[in-house]
Design a protein around this motif. Structure first.
Motif, mmCIF file in Angstrom:
data_model
loop_
_atom_site.group_PDB
_atom_site.id
_atom_site.type_symbol
_atom_site.label_atom_id
_atom_site.label_comp_id
_atom_site.label_asym_id
_atom_site.label_seq_id
_atom_site.Cartn_x
_atom_site.Cartn_y
_atom_site.Cartn_z
ATOM 1 N N PHE A 1 -7.546 -2.775 1.029
ATOM 2 C CA PHE A 1 -8.799 -2.015 0.979
ATOM 3 C C PHE A 1 -8.675 -0.809 0.056
ATOM 4 C CE2 PHE A 1 -8.830 -4.116 5.150
ATOM 5 C CZ PHE A 1 -9.969 -4.884 4.986
ATOM 6 N N ASN A 2 -7.518 -0.141 0.097
ATOM 7 C CA ASN A 2 -7.316 1.026 -0.757
ATOM 8 C C ASN A 2 -7.327 0.635 -2.236
ATOM 9 O OD1 ASN A 2 -7.147 2.802 1.417
ATOM 10 N ND2 ASN A 2 -4.975 2.391 1.681
ATOM 11 N N ARG A 3 -6.737 -0.500 -2.572
ATOM 12 C CA ARG A 3 -6.775 -0.984 -3.952
ATOM 13 C C ARG A 3 -8.211 -1.261 -4.384
ATOM 14 N NH1 ARG A 3 -1.745 -3.378 -2.617
ATOM 15 N NH2 ARG A 3 -2.704 -5.272 -1.845
ATOM 16 N N GLN A 4 -8.989 -1.854 -3.498
ATOM 17 C CA GLN A 4 -10.381 -2.153 -3.817
ATOM 18 C C GLN A 4 -11.183 -0.867 -4.011
ATOM 19 O OE1 GLN A 4 -11.424 -5.353 -4.406
ATOM 20 N NE2 GLN A 4 -13.212 -4.326 -5.226
ATOM 21 N N ILE A 5 -10.962 0.117 -3.159
ATOM 22 C CA ILE A 5 -11.645 1.409 -3.285
ATOM 23 C C ILE A 5 -11.286 2.061 -4.621
ATOM 24 C CG2 ILE A 5 -11.704 3.783 -2.384
ATOM 25 C CD1 ILE A 5 -11.456 2.466 0.456
ATOM 26 N N LEU A 6 -9.998 2.070 -4.978
ATOM 27 C CA LEU A 6 -9.577 2.681 -6.235
ATOM 28 C C LEU A 6 -10.124 1.928 -7.443
ATOM 29 C CD1 LEU A 6 -5.921 3.669 -5.290
ATOM 30 C CD2 LEU A 6 -7.872 5.206 -5.624
ATOM 31 N N HIS A 7 -10.146 0.600 -7.371
ATOM 32 C CA HIS A 7 -10.720 -0.200 -8.461
ATOM 33 C C HIS A 7 -12.204 0.133 -8.638
ATOM 34 C CE1 HIS A 7 -11.798 -3.546 -11.042
ATOM 35 N NE2 HIS A 7 -12.771 -3.815 -10.185
ATOM 36 N N ASN A 8 -12.942 0.173 -7.530
ATOM 37 C CA ASN A 8 -14.372 0.494 -7.598
ATOM 38 C C ASN A 8 -14.592 1.902 -8.145
ATOM 39 O OD1 ASN A 8 -14.927 -2.030 -6.568
ATOM 40 N ND2 ASN A 8 -15.307 -1.305 -4.487
ATOM 41 N N GLN A 9 -13.714 2.827 -7.765
ATOM 42 C CA GLN A 9 -13.803 4.191 -8.291
ATOM 43 C C GLN A 9 -13.614 4.209 -9.800
ATOM 44 O OE1 GLN A 9 -11.070 7.052 -6.638
ATOM 45 N NE2 GLN A 9 -12.487 7.583 -5.001
ATOM 46 N N MET A 10 -12.683 3.418 -10.286
ATOM 47 C CA MET A 10 -12.446 3.355 -11.739
ATOM 48 C C MET A 10 -13.687 2.839 -12.456
ATOM 49 S SD MET A 10 -9.287 4.192 -12.876
ATOM 50 C CE MET A 10 -8.656 3.087 -14.121
ATOM 51 N N GLU A 11 -14.316 1.804 -11.934
ATOM 52 C CA GLU A 11 -15.526 1.252 -12.537
ATOM 53 C C GLU A 11 -16.664 2.276 -12.522
ATOM 54 O OE1 GLU A 11 -15.988 -1.737 -14.033
ATOM 55 O OE2 GLU A 11 -13.884 -2.255 -13.741
ATOM 56 N N LYS A 12 -16.805 2.958 -11.395
ATOM 57 C CA LYS A 12 -17.854 3.965 -11.273
ATOM 58 C C LYS A 12 -17.567 5.161 -12.183
ATOM 59 C CE LYS A 12 -20.768 6.015 -7.795
ATOM 60 N NZ LYS A 12 -21.094 6.186 -6.407
ATOM 61 N N LEU A 13 -16.311 5.545 -12.291
ATOM 62 C CA LEU A 13 -15.920 6.639 -13.189
ATOM 63 C C LEU A 13 -16.259 6.295 -14.630
ATOM 64 C CD1 LEU A 13 -14.470 9.328 -13.814
ATOM 65 C CD2 LEU A 13 -12.326 8.046 -13.802
ATOM 66 N N LYS A 14 -15.912 5.093 -15.055
ATOM 67 C CA LYS A 14 -16.223 4.652 -16.419
ATOM 68 C C LYS A 14 -17.725 4.756 -16.692
ATOM 69 C CE LYS A 14 -16.344 0.400 -19.212
ATOM 70 N NZ LYS A 14 -15.971 0.884 -20.513
ATOM 71 N N ALA A 15 -18.531 4.216 -15.784
ATOM 72 C CA ALA A 15 -19.990 4.235 -15.966
ATOM 73 C C ALA A 15 -20.529 5.664 -15.995
ATOM 74 C CB ALA A 15 -20.664 3.432 -14.849
ATOM 75 N N ALA A 16 -20.032 6.521 -15.107
ATOM 76 C CA ALA A 16 -20.515 7.900 -15.041
ATOM 77 C C ALA A 16 -20.134 8.687 -16.293
ATOM 78 C CB ALA A 16 -19.971 8.591 -13.793
ATOM 79 N N VAL A 17 -18.889 8.529 -16.757
ATOM 80 C CA VAL A 17 -18.444 9.229 -17.964
ATOM 81 C C VAL A 17 -19.277 8.788 -19.161
ATOM 82 C CG1 VAL A 17 -16.549 9.473 -19.624
ATOM 83 C CG2 VAL A 17 -16.080 9.660 -17.185
ATOM 84 N N GLU A 18 -19.431 7.483 -19.318
ATOM 85 C CA GLU A 18 -20.179 6.965 -20.472
ATOM 86 C C GLU A 18 -21.641 7.413 -20.434
ATOM 87 O OE1 GLU A 18 -19.259 2.767 -20.472
ATOM 88 O OE2 GLU A 18 -17.313 3.125 -21.428
ATOM 89 N N ASP A 19 -22.256 7.417 -19.247
ATOM 90 C CA ASP A 19 -23.635 7.898 -19.120
ATOM 91 C C ASP A 19 -23.747 9.370 -19.493
ATOM 92 O OD1 ASP A 19 -24.550 5.419 -18.329
ATOM 93 O OD2 ASP A 19 -24.667 5.930 -16.171
ATOM 94 N N GLU A 20 -22.844 10.191 -18.974
ATOM 95 C CA GLU A 20 -22.877 11.634 -19.269
ATOM 96 C C GLU A 20 -22.606 11.905 -20.753
ATOM 97 O OE1 GLU A 20 -23.318 14.579 -17.135
ATOM 98 O OE2 GLU A 20 -24.328 13.002 -16.024
ATOM 99 N N TYR A 21 -21.705 11.143 -21.339
ATOM 100 C CA TYR A 21 -21.378 11.341 -22.741
ATOM 101 C C TYR A 21 -22.563 10.968 -23.637
ATOM 102 C CZ TYR A 21 -18.950 11.417 -27.175
ATOM 103 O OH TYR A 21 -18.584 11.713 -28.464
ATOM 104 N N LYS A 22 -23.270 9.904 -23.292
ATOM 105 C CA LYS A 22 -24.456 9.502 -24.062
ATOM 106 C C LYS A 22 -25.514 10.602 -24.081
ATOM 107 C CE LYS A 22 -23.959 4.558 -23.326
ATOM 108 N NZ LYS A 22 -24.439 3.412 -22.554
ATOM 109 N N LYS A 23 -25.601 11.357 -22.980
ATOM 110 C CA LYS A 23 -26.604 12.435 -22.883
ATOM 111 C C LYS A 23 -26.343 13.570 -23.872
ATOM 112 C CE LYS A 23 -27.532 11.706 -17.982
ATOM 113 N NZ LYS A 23 -27.364 12.274 -16.640
ATOM 114 N N ILE A 24 -25.073 13.815 -24.194
ATOM 115 C CA ILE A 24 -24.765 14.943 -25.085
ATOM 116 C C ILE A 24 -24.497 14.500 -26.523
ATOM 117 C CG2 ILE A 24 -23.834 16.326 -23.212
ATOM 118 C CD1 ILE A 24 -21.028 15.753 -24.620
ATOM 119 N N LYS A 25 -24.391 13.212 -26.714
ATOM 120 C CA LYS A 25 -24.049 12.658 -28.027
ATOM 121 C C LYS A 25 -25.176 12.788 -29.013
ATOM 122 C CE LYS A 25 -21.818 8.567 -29.806
ATOM 123 N NZ LYS A 25 -21.400 7.242 -29.555
#
Length: 155
Positions: A131-155
């Motif tokens: 379960f912890n591996r799944q939580i960390l994997h999902n966090q990585m996916e969500k982090l990627k999406a959030a970073v890319e969304d925020e970066y697009k806003k300032i680009k």
């Protein structure tokens, strides 16, 4: 159940992901508490006490998962600006060491590697690693999406 020292040398989770944003932007996103709610699923509240030099700073996170709210306490173990961020975090069941390493692959692309070790745990900690591996994997996916969304806003 009582937590026992484990200090496992072999990580239970290692995953890399490519993010379409500059390295310094990705690192800042990971290490700034204000951004955590954008990628830590279930984060309801976070408090922190910063110390000069970052290492030794502490934090508390209230996270609601699977209908239950739990409190996690942590501290920054290591910090190299724009390169590596390492924390210890745990609750009443388990303590982890989590490291985020960022590498520039091009001016607009970053490779992030997340590694996690179990430091302390109950006798059942290995059952929960799935379960912890799944939580960390999902966090990585969500982090990627959030970073890319925020970066697009300032680009």
């Amino acid at each position: 159940m009582k937590l026992k020292e484990l200090n496992e040398k072999t990580p239970f989770f290692v995953e890399g992901i490519d993010i379409d944003a500059p390295k310094d932007f990705v690192f800042k996103f990971i290490s700034e508490y204000e951004k955590h709610g954008l990628w830590i699923e279930g984060l309801k509240e976070e408090t922190h006490t910063d110390v000069e030099g970052v290492v030794g700073s502490t934090f508390t996170e209230k996270i609601k998962k699977y209908g239950m709210e739990d409190e996690y306490c942590g501290k920054v173990l290591a910090y190299e600006a724009d390169k590596m961020y390492q924390i210890e975090i745990g609750d009443k069941w388990v303590d982890f060491k989590i490291e985020y390493d960022v590498e520039e692959t091009s001016p607009e692309k970053t490779h992030l590697i997340q590694t996690a070790w179990t430091l302390k745990g109950t006798s059942l900690h290995k059952l929960f690693n799935f379960f912890n591996r799944q939580i960390l994997h999902n966090q990585m996916e969500k982090l990627k999406a959030a970073v890319e969304d925020e970066y697009k806003k300032i680009k």
